[in-house]
Motif scaffolding. Structure first.
Motif, PDB file in Angstrom:
ATOM      1  N   LEU A   1       0.833  -1.212   0.000  1.00  0.00           N
ATOM      2  CA  LEU A   1       0.000   0.000   0.000  1.00  0.00           C
ATOM      3  C   LEU A   1       0.864   1.257   0.000  1.00  0.00           C
ATOM      4  N   PHE A   2       1.986   1.218   0.701  1.00  0.00           N
ATOM      5  CA  PHE A   2       2.904   2.356   0.677  1.00  0.00           C
ATOM      6  C   PHE A   2       3.450   2.557  -0.741  1.00  0.00           C
ATOM      7  N   VAL A   3       3.849   1.456  -1.378  1.00  0.00           N
ATOM      8  CA  VAL A   3       4.375   1.527  -2.748  1.00  0.00           C
ATOM      9  C   VAL A   3       3.318   2.085  -3.694  1.00  0.00           C
ATOM     10  N   MET A   4       2.081   1.600  -3.563  1.00  0.00           N
ATOM     11  CA  MET A   4       1.026   2.051  -4.459  1.00  0.00           C
ATOM     12  C   MET A   4       0.663   3.513  -4.203  1.00  0.00           C
ATOM     13  N   ALA A   5       0.709   3.932  -2.939  1.00  0.00           N
ATOM     14  CA  ALA A   5       0.457   5.346  -2.626  1.00  0.00           C
ATOM     15  C   ALA A   5       1.524   6.218  -3.269  1.00  0.00           C
ATOM     16  N   HIS A   6       2.764   5.745  -3.241  1.00  0.00           N
ATOM     17  CA  HIS A   6       3.865   6.453  -3.904  1.00  0.00           C
ATOM     18  C   HIS A   6       3.577   6.583  -5.399  1.00  0.00           C
ATOM     19  N   GLU A   7       3.170   5.478  -6.029  1.00  0.00           N
ATOM     20  CA  GLU A   7       2.908   5.512  -7.466  1.00  0.00           C
ATOM     21  C   GLU A   7       1.703   6.383  -7.803  1.00  0.00           C
ATOM     22  N   MET A   8       0.718   6.377  -6.938  1.00  0.00           N
ATOM     23  CA  MET A   8      -0.467   7.212  -7.160  1.00  0.00           C
ATOM     24  C   MET A   8      -0.117   8.691  -7.118  1.00  0.00           C
ATOM     25  N   ALA A   9       0.911   9.022  -6.335  1.00  0.00           N
ATOM     26  CA  ALA A   9       1.343  10.423  -6.254  1.00  0.00           C
ATOM     27  C   ALA A   9       1.764  10.940  -7.625  1.00  0.00           C
ATOM     28  N   HIS A  10       2.379  10.081  -8.413  1.00  0.00           N
ATOM     29  CA  HIS A  10       2.801  10.498  -9.759  1.00  0.00           C
ATOM     30  C   HIS A  10       1.588  10.874 -10.609  1.00  0.00           C
ATOM     31  N   TYR A  11       0.498  10.124 -10.416  1.00  0.00           N
ATOM     32  CA  TYR A  11      -0.738  10.418 -11.154  1.00  0.00           C
ATOM     33  C   TYR A  11      -1.374  11.696 -10.618  1.00  0.00           C
ATOM     34  N   VAL A  12      -1.494  11.782  -9.292  1.00  0.00           N
ATOM     35  CA  VAL A  12      -2.149  12.927  -8.659  1.00  0.00           C
ATOM     36  C   VAL A  12      -1.426  14.230  -8.994  1.00  0.00           C
ATOM     37  N   GLU A  13      -0.096  14.201  -8.941  1.00  0.00           N
ATOM     38  CA  GLU A  13       0.687  15.410  -9.193  1.00  0.00           C
ATOM     39  C   GLU A  13       1.062  15.583 -10.669  1.00  0.00           C
ATOM     40  N   LYS A  14       0.480  14.712 -11.515  1.00  0.00           N
ATOM     41  CA  LYS A  14       0.638  14.823 -12.970  1.00  0.00           C
ATOM     42  C   LYS A  14       2.105  14.772 -13.420  1.00  0.00           C
ATOM     43  N   HIS A  15       2.876  13.924 -12.776  1.00  0.00           N
ATOM     44  CA  HIS A  15       4.291  13.815 -13.124  1.00  0.00           C
ATOM     45  C   HIS A  15       4.490  13.260 -14.532  1.00  0.00           C
ATOM     46  N   ILE A  16       3.574  12.404 -14.973  1.00  0.00           N
ATOM     47  CA  ILE A  16       3.678  11.863 -16.335  1.00  0.00           C
ATOM     48  C   ILE A  16       3.605  12.994 -17.357  1.00  0.00           C
ATOM     49  N   TYR A  17       2.681  13.918 -17.146  1.00  0.00           N
ATOM     50  CA  TYR A  17       2.509  15.035 -18.079  1.00  0.00           C
ATOM     51  C   TYR A  17       3.686  16.003 -18.003  1.00  0.00           C
ATOM     52  N   TYR A  18       4.193  16.226 -16.784  1.00  0.00           N
ATOM     53  CA  TYR A  18       5.374  17.085 -16.643  1.00  0.00           C
ATOM     54  C   TYR A  18       6.575  16.454 -17.339  1.00  0.00           C
ATOM     55  N   GLY A  19       6.666  15.126 -17.238  1.00  0.00           N
ATOM     56  CA  GLY A  19       7.761  14.415 -17.917  1.00  0.00           C
ATOM     57  C   GLY A  19       7.672  14.559 -19.422  1.00  0.00           C
ATOM     58  N   ILE A  20       6.456  14.446 -19.951  1.00  0.00           N
ATOM     59  CA  ILE A  20       6.255  14.627 -21.391  1.00  0.00           C
ATOM     60  C   ILE A  20       6.606  16.057 -21.789  1.00  0.00           C
ATOM     61  N   ALA A  21       6.150  17.033 -20.981  1.00  0.00           N
ATOM     62  CA  ALA A  21       6.434  18.445 -21.278  1.00  0.00           C
ATOM     63  C   ALA A  21       7.929  18.713 -21.276  1.00  0.00           C
ATOM     64  N   LEU A  22       8.642  18.165 -20.280  1.00  0.00           N
ATOM     65  CA  LEU A  22      10.090  18.367 -20.207  1.00  0.00           C
ATOM     66  C   LEU A  22      10.784  17.753 -21.410  1.00  0.00           C
ATOM     67  N   SER A  23      10.362  16.550 -21.796  1.00  0.00           N
ATOM     68  CA  SER A  23      10.995  15.901 -22.950  1.00  0.00           C
ATOM     69  C   SER A  23      10.753  16.688 -24.229  1.00  0.00           C
ATOM     70  N   LEU A  24       9.579  17.312 -24.334  1.00  0.00           N
ATOM     71  CA  LEU A  24       9.274  18.104 -25.529  1.00  0.00           C
ATOM     72  C   LEU A  24      10.089  19.399 -25.552  1.00  0.00           C
ATOM     73  N   VAL A  25      10.268  20.012 -24.394  1.00  0.00           N
ATOM     74  CA  VAL A  25      11.104  21.226 -24.317  1.00  0.00           C
ATOM     75  C   VAL A  25      12.544  20.888 -24.702  1.00  0.00           C
ATOM     76  N   LEU A  26      13.064  19.800 -24.128  1.00  0.00           N
ATOM     77  CA  LEU A  26      14.435  19.402 -24.423  1.00  0.00           C
ATOM     78  C   LEU A  26      14.586  18.999 -25.885  1.00  0.00           C
ATOM     79  N   SER A  27      13.568  18.331 -26.441  1.00  0.00           N
ATOM     80  CA  SER A  27      13.656  17.918 -27.849  1.00  0.00           C
ATOM     81  C   SER A  27      13.614  19.121 -28.785  1.00  0.00           C
ATOM     82  N   PHE A  28      12.922  20.194 -28.379  1.00  0.00           N
ATOM     83  CA  PHE A  28      12.883  21.410 -29.188  1.00  0.00           C
ATOM     84  C   PHE A  28      14.300  21.969 -29.369  1.00  0.00           C
TER      85      PHE A  28
END
Length: 425
Positions: free
Chosen positions: A273-300
Motif C-alpha cells: 500500500l505504501f508503494v502504491m500510494a507512492h505511485e499514485m502520487a505520480h498520477y495525482v501530481e501529474k508527473h507523467i505530463y510534466y515528464g512529457i512536457a520536459l521531454s518536448l522542451v528538451l527535444s525542441f
C-alpha cells in the motif's frame, strides 16, 4: 581524415573507459557516512556480510557497463559512417527495392541490424551478470525473445520517424527541425497512450490482481486520491527477475495501476500500500505530463542543436563521413549519434527533476498511509532483492539515479517515523 577520426575516437573511448574503471573500482568511496551507521539506512542492519559484498560487486559491474555502453554506441555509428557501411546499406536498399519506401525500409533494417549485432556482446554480458547475481531469473531463450521484440518495436517506431524526418528535410532545409518537433508532440502522446495496451503486453502477461482483498485496499487508496481506477493489474515478472516493482503508466483512459507478482510475493500488504500510494502520487501530481512536457522542451532545443551541428559536421567532415548532403538519408547514423550524445548530456538534468518528483511521491505516500515504517522496510527489501547501492558514488548518482538514493529515502522516512511516534506519545 577518416582514419584520423577513427583512431582518435577509439583512443578517446579507451581513455574514457579506463577513467571510469579507475573511478568505480578504485577511487569512488561508497562507505556510509558516520552519522548514518547503525540507522535503518545502514545496509549492515538489513544485509548480511555476503549480501553486502555482492551488492558492492554487482553495483560496480552494472555502473561500469552503463558508462561504457552509450559511448560504445557513438563509436559504432561513427564507424558505420567512416567505413562506408551507411552508403553500402543505401545501395543494397536501392538494388533490392523498386519503391523508395521499400528501399528506405531495407536501409534502416541493415543499419539497425549492424548496430544490434555490434552491441549484442555487451547486452549479453549485462544479462549474464544479472543472472549470476540472481537478480534476473530469465532464461536465455526468454531473454532473446524480449531482445527480438525490442528490435522490431524499435524498428517500427524508428522507421516512422526516419521517413517523416527525411521527408521534412527535403521539403524545408532550414525549418525541418521545427516541423519535426511539432509533429513529435502528438506522436509522443500517442506512444504514451498506446504503451500500456499495445506495447507492454508484447513482453509480459497482464492480468487482474488475484488477491481481491488487496485490490480493494489499493482501490480505496485510489479513491481517496481521486484516481478513477477500477482494476489493479498484476504482471508475471517472477519468470524474469527477483527484483520488485510497481508503477502507474499510460495517460487518459489507458492509465493503469500495475504490480509485479514478485512484489506481491515479497512485500506485506502495508508495504504494498505504501508503494502504491507512492505511485499514485505520480498520477495525482501529474508527473507523467510534466515528464512529457520536459521531454518536448528538451527535444525542441535538441533538434535545433542537431540541425545546426549537422550542417557544420557535413560541411567540414562530409567526405570522411561519406555524407554529401544533410538531407541525404545516408546521414541517419550521424543523427542517431548526436541524439544519443544529447540524451546522455541531459541525463543529469532529467535525473534532478525525476529525483524531486520521487521525493514528493515518498512524502505523499507517508501522508496517505500514515505509515513511514512500511516505507522503511519496503526500501530495505528493494535494496536487498536488487542488490542496490545504498550510497552510490557521486557520478553514478548524477548520471544514473532517477530516484533519490536508498540512504536519502530511508533516512528521511526514519525521521518521519520518529516524529510520528513522538507526537503519538
Amino acid at each position: 581524415m577518416a582514419r584520423k577520426l577513427g583512431f582518435y575516437s577509439v583512443l578517446l573511448f579507451i581513455v574514457y573507459g579506463l577513467f571510469f574503471y579507475w573511478y568505480l573500482f578504485y577511487f569512488a568511496d561508497s562507505k556510509l557516512p558516520f552519522e548514518f551507521q547503525g540507522t535503518a539506512a545502514d545496509p549492515a542492519t538489513f544485509l548480511n556480510t555476503r549480501e553486502l559484498a555482492l551488492s558492492d560487486e554487482y553495483s560496480k559491474l552494472k555502473n561500469f557497463m552503463f558508462f561504457i555502453s552509450t559511448p560504445l554506441e557513438w563509436l559504432i555509428y561513427l564507424f558505420i559512417l567512416l567505413f562506408g557501411f551507411s552508403k553500402a546499406f543505401r545501395k543494397w536498399g536501392e538494388d533490392s527495392g523498386k519503391y523508395k519506401i521499400i528501399q528506405k525500409a531495407i536501409y534502416l533494417f541493415w543499419l539497425n541490424l549492424m548496430a544490434y549485432i555490434a552491441t549484442f556482446p555487451l547486452s549479453y554480458i549485462g544479462h549474464k551478470v544479472s543472472t549470476d547475481y540472481h537478480i534476473s531469473t530469465q532464461s536465455f531463450p526468454s531473454w532473446m525473445k524480449d531482445e527480438l521484440i525490442d528490435f522490431w518495436v524499435n524498428y517500427v517506431i524508428m522507421f516512422v520517424i526516419f521517413i517523416v524526418l527525411y521527408w521534412l528535410m527535403n521539403k524545408s532545409k532550414k525549418r525541418w527541425w521545427l516541423y519535426a518537433w511539432l509533429l513529435s508532440v502528438p506522436f509522443t502522446l500517442f506512444l504514451t497512450f498506446i504503451q500500456p495496451v499495445i506495447i507492454d503486453p508484447l513482453y509480459n502477461n497482464f492480468t487482474a490482481l488475484s488477491d481481491k482483498q488487496l485490490e480493494e485496499k489499493i482501490l480505496a487508496l485510489a479513491k481517496e486520491s481521486n484516481i478513477p481506477a477500477e482494476h489493479v493489474f498484476e504482471v508475471n515478472m517472477s519468470d524474469k527477475t527477483n527484483a520488485l516493482n510497481a508503477y502507474v503508466t499510460g495517460i487518459g483512459s489507458n492509465s493503469r495501476i500495475v504490480l509485479w507478482d514478485t512484489t506481491t510475493k515479497e512485500l506485506k500488504d502495508n508495504e504494498i500500500l505504501f508503494v502504491m500510494a507512492h505511485e499514485m502520487a505520480h498520477y495525482v501530481e501529474k508527473h507523467i505530463y510534466y515528464g512529457i512536457a520536459l521531454s518536448l522542451v528538451l527535444s525542441f532545443f535538441g533538434l535545433y542543436f542537431i540541425y545546426k551541428l549537422m550542417n557544420v559536421l557535413v560541411s567540414k567532415w562530409g567526405d570522411a563521413l561519406k555524407i554529401s548532403r544533410v538531407e541525404d538519408y545516408q546521414s541517419f547514423p550521424l543523427i542517431l549519434l548526436l541524439i544519443s550524445m544529447l540524451l546522455f548530456a541531459v541525463n543529469p538534468l532529467t535525473n534532478i527533476v525525476s529525483r524531486y518528483e520521487e521525493k514528493r511521491a515518498d512524502n505523499y505516500a507517508v501522508q496517505l498511509t500514515s505509515d513511514p515504517e512500511a516505507g522503511i522496510t519496503t526500501f530495505q527489501k528493494l535494496a536487498k532483492t536488487g542488490l542496490s547501492e545504498v550510497n552510490p558514488p557521486f557520478l553514478v548518482k548524477v548520471f544514473r539515479y532517477s530516484h533519490p538514493t536508498m540512504l536519502e529515502r530511508i533516512s528521511v522516512l526514519e525521521e518521519k517515523s520518529i516524529l510520528q511516534k513522538n507526537s503519538e506519545n
